[in-house]
Design a protein around this motif. Structure first.
Motif, PDB file in Angstrom:
ATOM      1  N   MET A   1      35.868  32.740  21.966  1.00  0.00           N
ATOM      2  CA  MET A   1      34.809  33.108  22.885  1.00  0.00           C
ATOM      3  C   MET A   1      34.685  34.627  22.949  1.00  0.00           C
ATOM      4  N   THR A   2      33.456  35.067  23.054  1.00  0.00           N
ATOM      5  CA  THR A   2      33.238  36.509  23.144  1.00  0.00           C
ATOM      6  C   THR A   2      33.100  36.938  24.598  1.00  0.00           C
ATOM      7  N   THR A   3      33.328  38.202  24.806  1.00  0.00           N
ATOM      8  CA  THR A   3      33.171  38.784  26.131  1.00  0.00           C
ATOM      9  C   THR A   3      31.870  39.560  26.173  1.00  0.00           C
ATOM     10  N   THR A   4      31.089  39.337  27.202  1.00  0.00           N
ATOM     11  CA  THR A   4      29.872  40.107  27.413  1.00  0.00           C
ATOM     12  C   THR A   4      30.223  41.370  28.174  1.00  0.00           C
ATOM     13  N   GLU A   5      29.720  42.490  27.683  1.00  0.00           N
ATOM     14  CA  GLU A   5      29.861  43.746  28.407  1.00  0.00           C
ATOM     15  C   GLU A   5      28.646  43.922  29.297  1.00  0.00           C
ATOM     16  N   LEU A   6      28.901  44.132  30.561  1.00  0.00           N
ATOM     17  CA  LEU A   6      27.868  44.445  31.528  1.00  0.00           C
ATOM     18  C   LEU A   6      27.983  45.950  31.758  1.00  0.00           C
ATOM     19  N   ILE A   7      27.008  46.679  31.286  1.00  0.00           N
ATOM     20  CA  ILE A   7      27.068  48.134  31.291  1.00  0.00           C
ATOM     21  C   ILE A   7      26.084  48.666  32.334  1.00  0.00           C
ATOM     22  N   VAL A   8      26.556  49.543  33.192  1.00  0.00           N
ATOM     23  CA  VAL A   8      25.726  50.126  34.246  1.00  0.00           C
ATOM     24  C   VAL A   8      25.620  51.624  34.016  1.00  0.00           C
ATOM     25  N   CYS A   9      24.394  52.127  34.012  1.00  0.00           N
ATOM     26  CA  CYS A   9      24.188  53.570  33.890  1.00  0.00           C
ATOM     27  C   CYS A   9      24.579  54.215  35.217  1.00  0.00           C
ATOM     28  N   THR A  10      25.547  55.104  35.187  1.00  0.00           N
ATOM     29  CA  THR A  10      26.053  55.707  36.424  1.00  0.00           C
ATOM     30  C   THR A  10      25.288  56.951  36.852  1.00  0.00           C
ATOM     31  N   ASP A  40      35.161  33.918  41.176  1.00  0.00           N
ATOM     32  CA  ASP A  40      36.090  32.798  41.030  1.00  0.00           C
ATOM     33  C   ASP A  40      35.335  31.643  40.396  1.00  0.00           C
ATOM     34  N   PRO A  41      35.700  31.150  39.251  1.00  0.00           N
ATOM     35  CA  PRO A  41      36.807  31.632  38.425  1.00  0.00           C
ATOM     36  C   PRO A  41      36.398  32.894  37.664  1.00  0.00           C
ATOM     37  N   PRO A  42      37.367  33.601  37.123  1.00  0.00           N
ATOM     38  CA  PRO A  42      37.041  34.805  36.358  1.00  0.00           C
ATOM     39  C   PRO A  42      36.091  34.461  35.206  1.00  0.00           C
ATOM     40  N   THR A  43      35.179  35.335  34.953  1.00  0.00           N
ATOM     41  CA  THR A  43      34.211  35.113  33.880  1.00  0.00           C
ATOM     42  C   THR A  43      34.575  35.960  32.673  1.00  0.00           C
ATOM     43  N   ARG A  44      33.854  35.727  31.606  1.00  0.00           N
ATOM     44  CA  ARG A  44      34.058  36.513  30.390  1.00  0.00           C
ATOM     45  C   ARG A  44      33.161  37.741  30.421  1.00  0.00           C
ATOM     46  N   LEU A  45      33.204  38.462  31.530  1.00  0.00           N
ATOM     47  CA  LEU A  45      32.424  39.685  31.691  1.00  0.00           C
ATOM     48  C   LEU A  45      33.348  40.880  31.792  1.00  0.00           C
ATOM     49  N   VAL A  87      22.855  40.590  39.086  1.00  0.00           N
ATOM     50  CA  VAL A  87      23.252  41.160  37.801  1.00  0.00           C
ATOM     51  C   VAL A  87      24.446  40.380  37.238  1.00  0.00           C
ATOM     52  N   LEU A  88      25.410  40.063  38.082  1.00  0.00           N
ATOM     53  CA  LEU A  88      26.565  39.292  37.630  1.00  0.00           C
ATOM     54  C   LEU A  88      26.152  37.889  37.190  1.00  0.00           C
ATOM     55  N   ALA A  89      25.224  37.272  37.898  1.00  0.00           N
ATOM     56  CA  ALA A  89      24.747  35.942  37.508  1.00  0.00           C
ATOM     57  C   ALA A  89      24.083  36.011  36.135  1.00  0.00           C
ATOM     58  N   CYS A  90      23.309  37.036  35.900  1.00  0.00           N
ATOM     59  CA  CYS A  90      22.669  37.220  34.597  1.00  0.00           C
ATOM     60  C   CYS A  90      23.728  37.453  33.522  1.00  0.00           C
ATOM     61  N   GLY A  91      24.732  38.228  33.834  1.00  0.00           N
ATOM     62  CA  GLY A  91      25.825  38.471  32.886  1.00  0.00           C
ATOM     63  C   GLY A  91      26.567  37.196  32.527  1.00  0.00           C
ATOM     64  N   ARG A  92      26.764  36.319  33.509  1.00  0.00           N
ATOM     65  CA  ARG A  92      27.433  35.037  33.231  1.00  0.00           C
ATOM     66  C   ARG A  92      26.574  34.181  32.316  1.00  0.00           C
ATOM     67  N   LEU A  93      25.256  34.196  32.528  1.00  0.00           N
ATOM     68  CA  LEU A  93      24.352  33.450  31.651  1.00  0.00           C
ATOM     69  C   LEU A  93      24.454  33.975  30.221  1.00  0.00           C
ATOM     70  N   HIS A  94      24.506  35.297  30.088  1.00  0.00           N
ATOM     71  CA  HIS A  94      24.631  35.906  28.760  1.00  0.00           C
ATOM     72  C   HIS A  94      25.954  35.491  28.118  1.00  0.00           C
ATOM     73  N   ALA A  95      27.032  35.553  28.889  1.00  0.00           N
ATOM     74  CA  ALA A  95      28.354  35.196  28.365  1.00  0.00           C
ATOM     75  C   ALA A  95      28.416  33.735  27.941  1.00  0.00           C
TER      76      ALA A  95
END
Length: 98
Positions: A1-10, A40-45, A87-95
């Motif tokens: 399984m791959t990990t999705t990177e959720l990148i935020v411009c700071t 919970d549970p930890p995601t692949r993000l 944003v996290l929900a979208c990241g989980r969908l991507h993952a």
């Protein structure tokens, strides 16, 4: 399984934002990290910030990327807890996507 990177411009700032205040992008990263810490549970993000995504006219910006998958960039986000959850929900969908 791959990990999705959720990148935020700071460094993202809305036009006219007070420069004595933290950038909106930094605030959004804090909100995303805080919400992700209680996933919970930890995601692949994997959440991380970057100094600039060259999306200045569309701040706040986030991106999702993973090997072998389409990358997505979203902008004009609000730096708050509700947006962080979305944003996290979208990241989980991507993952979870093939």
């Amino acid at each position: 399984m791959t990990t999705t990177e959720l990148i935020v411009c700071t460094t993202c700032r809305r036009p006219g934002q007070d420069r004595t205040q933290p950038p909106d992008g930094e605030t959004l990263l804090w909100e995303v990290e805080a919400a992700h810490a209680f996933t919970d549970p930890p995601t692949r993000l994997r959440v991380r910030g970057v100094a600039c995504m060259s999306a200045c006219t569309r701040s706040c910006a986030v991106a999702f990327q993973a090997p072998g998958k389409t990358s997505y960039v979203f902008g004009e986000l609000t730096p708050d807890a509700e947006t962080a959850q979305q944003v996290l929900a979208c990241g989980r969908l991507h993952a979870d996507s093939a």
